[in-house]
Design a protein around this motif. Structure first.
Motif, short mmCIF file in Angstrom:
data_model
loop_
_atom_site.label_atom_id
_atom_site.label_comp_id
_atom_site.label_asym_id
_atom_site.label_seq_id
_atom_site.Cartn_x
_atom_site.Cartn_y
_atom_site.Cartn_z
N LEU A 148 38.00 30.76 39.67
CA LEU A 148 39.21 30.43 40.41
C LEU A 148 39.44 31.26 41.66
O LEU A 148 40.29 30.95 42.48
CB LEU A 148 40.43 30.58 39.49
N GLY B 204 43.83 31.79 41.17
CA GLY B 204 44.23 31.82 39.77
C GLY B 204 45.37 32.78 39.53
O GLY B 204 45.93 33.38 40.47
N PHE C 167 36.85 31.40 31.80
CA PHE C 167 36.10 30.87 32.94
C PHE C 167 34.90 31.80 33.14
O PHE C 167 35.07 32.95 33.54
CB PHE C 167 36.95 30.86 34.21
N ALA D 226 45.51 25.77 34.39
CA ALA D 226 44.91 27.10 34.47
C ALA D 226 45.93 28.18 34.73
O ALA D 226 45.59 29.35 34.84
CB ALA D 226 43.85 27.12 35.57
N ASP E 178 38.60 25.26 39.09
CA ASP E 178 38.15 26.48 38.41
C ASP E 178 36.65 26.71 38.56
O ASP E 178 36.15 27.77 38.18
CB ASP E 178 38.56 26.48 36.93
#
Length: 322
Positions: free
Chosen positions: A114, A118, A96, A27, A150
């Protein structure tokens, strides 16, 4: 130390976690591939019967496309399929997208993105919720499909504070049992232990008044039923929303990148822990939602992530809602 682009091998099926981080390596965007453009606004509404469903973007990660991504198909074949759809072949953009269901005065969030864990192109859920007129304080229930980072990292910030402090958090019992099993954690490969630690960081401090486990097939809230779809993870779960004779299926990670794994349901993404079980349930669910013409939403589907599945050759095509 795990390198930025390192992934677990085909046998493990889970994405690795970078040392000292709770964000999956896959990610983390690769800067040399450019940065995906986030849509604005980062939410989309649709009505279905008496309920409103809102897709709310948390972000988009761009990751290089390598041999490891599709475990059981040659990279040349994967690239050829992408080319036939006018898509890039050197990278994959992975959105996402959690969903909110508003029904009967309830505001139910499905998965959380996230959060603060993230990259710069992720963690947009809270601001996009506010823009959609649904602040975090209005969420009364959070449904979790599975425990990959996530999907759960948006529950807490880096300080450990809850993002949805007033909400009950409902999780699949089978998923909880796996990630909270000390013996399974001890036996896990080194690259998988971060996922166990992340699940414990997220859920362990939640008391029984907040954390609720549900059995496969249970109606988790009125009008929303859980659908077991084990394979991607041991307790991976979908959700079916019904209203006025219509249905919406939240497909979670049934397929990661529909342009690949819906078109070829027998292909296995590197993140599926049990590839054969994931393949079987993928075909079963796609056949179901295609025959019923149900509205679907996928966590990793191209934004706005709403649409319907249609049969195409040996697989299926995602037809997005315009």
């Amino acid at each position: 130390m795990l390198k930025r682009r390192q992934f677990l091998g085909a046998g493990a099926g889970l994405c690795a976690y970078a040392a000292g981080s709770f964000v999956p390596v896959w990610a983390q965007s690769a800067p040399n591939l450019g940065t995906p453009t986030l849509p604005s606004p980062g939410f989309r509404r649709t009505k279905m019967g008496d309920v409103e469903i809102i897709s709310v973007l948390d972000g988009i990660a761009r990751r290089p496309l390598g041999e490891e991504f599709v475990k059981n198909a040659p990279l040349a074949e994967v690239k050829a399929l992408l080319t036939s759809q006018g898509l890039p072949t050197d990278y994959i953009d992975v959105p996402f997208t959690p969903f909110v269901v508003i029904a009967g005065g309830r505001k139910v969030l499905i998965d959380t993105g996230l959060g603060e864990f993230g990259g710069p192109n992720a963690g947009k859920l809270l601001e996009n919720l506010r823009a959609a007129g649904v602040p975090a304080s209005d969420i009364d229930t959070v449904l979790i499909s599975h425990f990959h980072g996530d999907h759960i990292n948006g529950l807490r910030n880096k300080a450990g504070e809850l993002a949805f402090a007033k909400a009950k958090v409902m999780v699949p019992a089978a998923e909880y049992a796996f990630w909270m099993d000390d013996a399974k954690m001890a036996a896990a490969p080194a690259g998988q232990k971060g996922a166990f630690e992340n699940a414990r960081r997220t859920f362990s401090a939640m008391g029984p008044d907040m954390l609720v486990q549900f059995a496969a097939g249970a109606e988790v809230v009125p009008g929303i039923r859980s659908v077991a779809a084990y394979g991607h993870t041991p307790g991976h779960t979908l959700f079916e929303v019904t209203s006025a004779g219509q249905s919406f299926f939240y497909l979670a990670d049934l397929t990661n990148v529909p342009s690949l794994f819906a078109r070829n349901p027998d292909w296995a993404v590197s993140f599926d822990m049990d590839a054969e079980a994931a393949r079987k349930v993928r075909r079963e669910v796609f056949a179901r939602v295609t025959s019923s013409k149900s509205l679907v939403g996928g966590f990793h589907f191209p934004f706005p992530a709403f649409g319907r599945m249609t049969a195409t050759g040996n697989g299926y095509t995602f037809e997005p809602t315009v």
